[in-house]
Write a protein that holds these residues in place. Structure first.
Motif, PDB file in Angstrom:
ATOM      1  N   UNK A   8      78.835  44.798  25.407  1.00 41.04           N
ATOM      2  CA  UNK A   8      77.781  45.397  26.217  1.00 41.04           C
ATOM      3  C   UNK A   8      77.156  46.572  25.470  1.00 41.04           C
ATOM      4  N   UNK A   9      75.851  46.602  25.403  1.00 45.35           N
ATOM      5  CA  UNK A   9      75.124  47.703  24.749  1.00 45.35           C
ATOM      6  C   UNK A   9      74.835  48.780  25.797  1.00 45.35           C
ATOM      7  N   UNK A  14      67.980  48.326  29.342  1.00 43.64           N
ATOM      8  CA  UNK A  14      68.012  46.973  29.902  1.00 43.64           C
ATOM      9  C   UNK A  14      69.370  46.660  30.517  1.00 43.64           C
ATOM     10  N   UNK A  15      70.440  47.162  29.908  1.00 44.63           N
ATOM     11  CA  UNK A  15      71.783  46.935  30.429  1.00 44.63           C
ATOM     12  C   UNK A  15      71.918  47.479  31.845  1.00 44.63           C
ATOM     13  N   UNK A  16      71.455  48.709  32.048  1.00 43.57           N
ATOM     14  CA  UNK A  16      71.580  49.328  33.370  1.00 43.57           C
ATOM     15  C   UNK A  16      70.631  48.697  34.384  1.00 43.57           C
ATOM     16  N   UNK A  19      72.459  45.576  35.391  1.00 42.21           N
ATOM     17  CA  UNK A  19      73.583  45.940  36.254  1.00 42.21           C
ATOM     18  C   UNK A  19      73.105  46.273  37.667  1.00 42.21           C
ATOM     19  N   UNK A  20      72.042  47.072  37.748  1.00 42.18           N
ATOM     20  CA  UNK A  20      71.509  47.438  39.057  1.00 42.18           C
ATOM     21  C   UNK A  20      70.975  46.244  39.811  1.00 42.18           C
ATOM     22  N   UNK A  21      70.277  45.359  39.109  1.00 39.96           N
ATOM     23  CA  UNK A  21      69.736  44.159  39.747  1.00 39.96           C
ATOM     24  C   UNK A  21      70.854  43.247  40.237  1.00 39.96           C
ATOM     25  N   UNK A  96      79.014  42.717  34.171  1.00 40.82           N
ATOM     26  CA  UNK A  96      78.001  42.283  35.128  1.00 40.82           C
ATOM     27  C   UNK A  96      78.641  41.474  36.259  1.00 40.82           C
ATOM     28  N   UNK A  97      79.602  40.634  35.900  1.00 36.94           N
ATOM     29  CA  UNK A  97      80.319  39.856  36.916  1.00 36.94           C
ATOM     30  C   UNK A  97      81.099  40.785  37.842  1.00 36.94           C
TER      31      UNK A  97
END
Length: 210
Positions: A8-9, A14-16, A19-21, A96-97
């Motif tokens: 995970x970057x 984009x990562x956050x 995650x939020x979505x 994310x999972x």
């Protein structure tokens, strides 16, 4: 295949965003009040005004509507399973999972549509376990069934099976899922505070008590 935490970057916006979505989408799935819906469709009325006032399958069963209770059990569990499977399918990263699993669980406990007063999370917890690893989830479900049949207390079965689930994941070497399920199990215990008091006093109603 699910990828690990190391990939995970964390410095990426984009990562956050993802995650939020993932959390929000899972939360909205979890917040669907199937117990309320199935009880109303069965003619039992507002299940929040019956028994413990909870929207879970056990309280729906207290209305005497067995099909509504079975539907609640299946669909509440399905929420957890679907949220995890979608995260695995489209995001394929363990964090994310885990966030999706947390989101769907919190959605069930604190649904926005019902003033953040939802169920106690047991069916959704088991559904999440099946999404993460069906072999481990088999032991979770079996633990619930054995304790429920032996004691006739749904709450005790929930507490025992929730408490054992992180142990099962740890035995299988799935440490992240063990940690995740520990957090969810703690929330289940907190949601069952009143049940624990009644169990100690010998005042807890058994399964199917109307």
């Amino acid at each position: 295949m699910i990828q690990t935490l190391a990939l995970v970057r964390w410095e990426s916006f984009e990562t956050y965003y993802i995650l939020g979505t993932a959390f929000l989408a899972a939360y909205l799935i979890g917040s669907i009040p199937f117990g309320l819906i199935f009880a109303w469709m069965s003619g039992a009325g507002d299940v929040r005004r019956i028994g413990s006032g909870n929207i879970g399958a056990t309280n729906v069963l207290r209305t005497g509507k067995k099909l509504a209770a079975a539907g609640t059990l299946l669909f509440d569990g399905g929420k957890g399973f679907v949220a995890v499977m979608l995260a695995q399918q489209y995001l394929a990263l363990e964090p994310f999972v885990a966030v999706a699993a947390l989101g769907v669980f919190l959605g069930h406990l604190f649904p926005v549509w019902l003033g953040f007063r939802g169920g106690k999370g047991v069916s959704t917890f088991i559904g999440i376990a099946f999404g993460l690893d069906w072999e481990v989830a088999f032991f979770t479900a079996a633990s619930w069934i054995v304790v429920a049949r032996a004691t006739r207390y749904s709450s005790l079965a929930a507490l025992v099976s929730a408490g054992l689930t992180p142990v099962y994941f740890a035995i299988y070497g799935e440490t992240l899922w063990a940690a995740l399920m520990t957090v969810l199990a703690v929330m289940i215990f907190l949601a069952h505070r009143a049940n624990i008091v009644r169990l100690i006093k010998g005042e807890e109603p058994g399964i199917g008590t109307r």
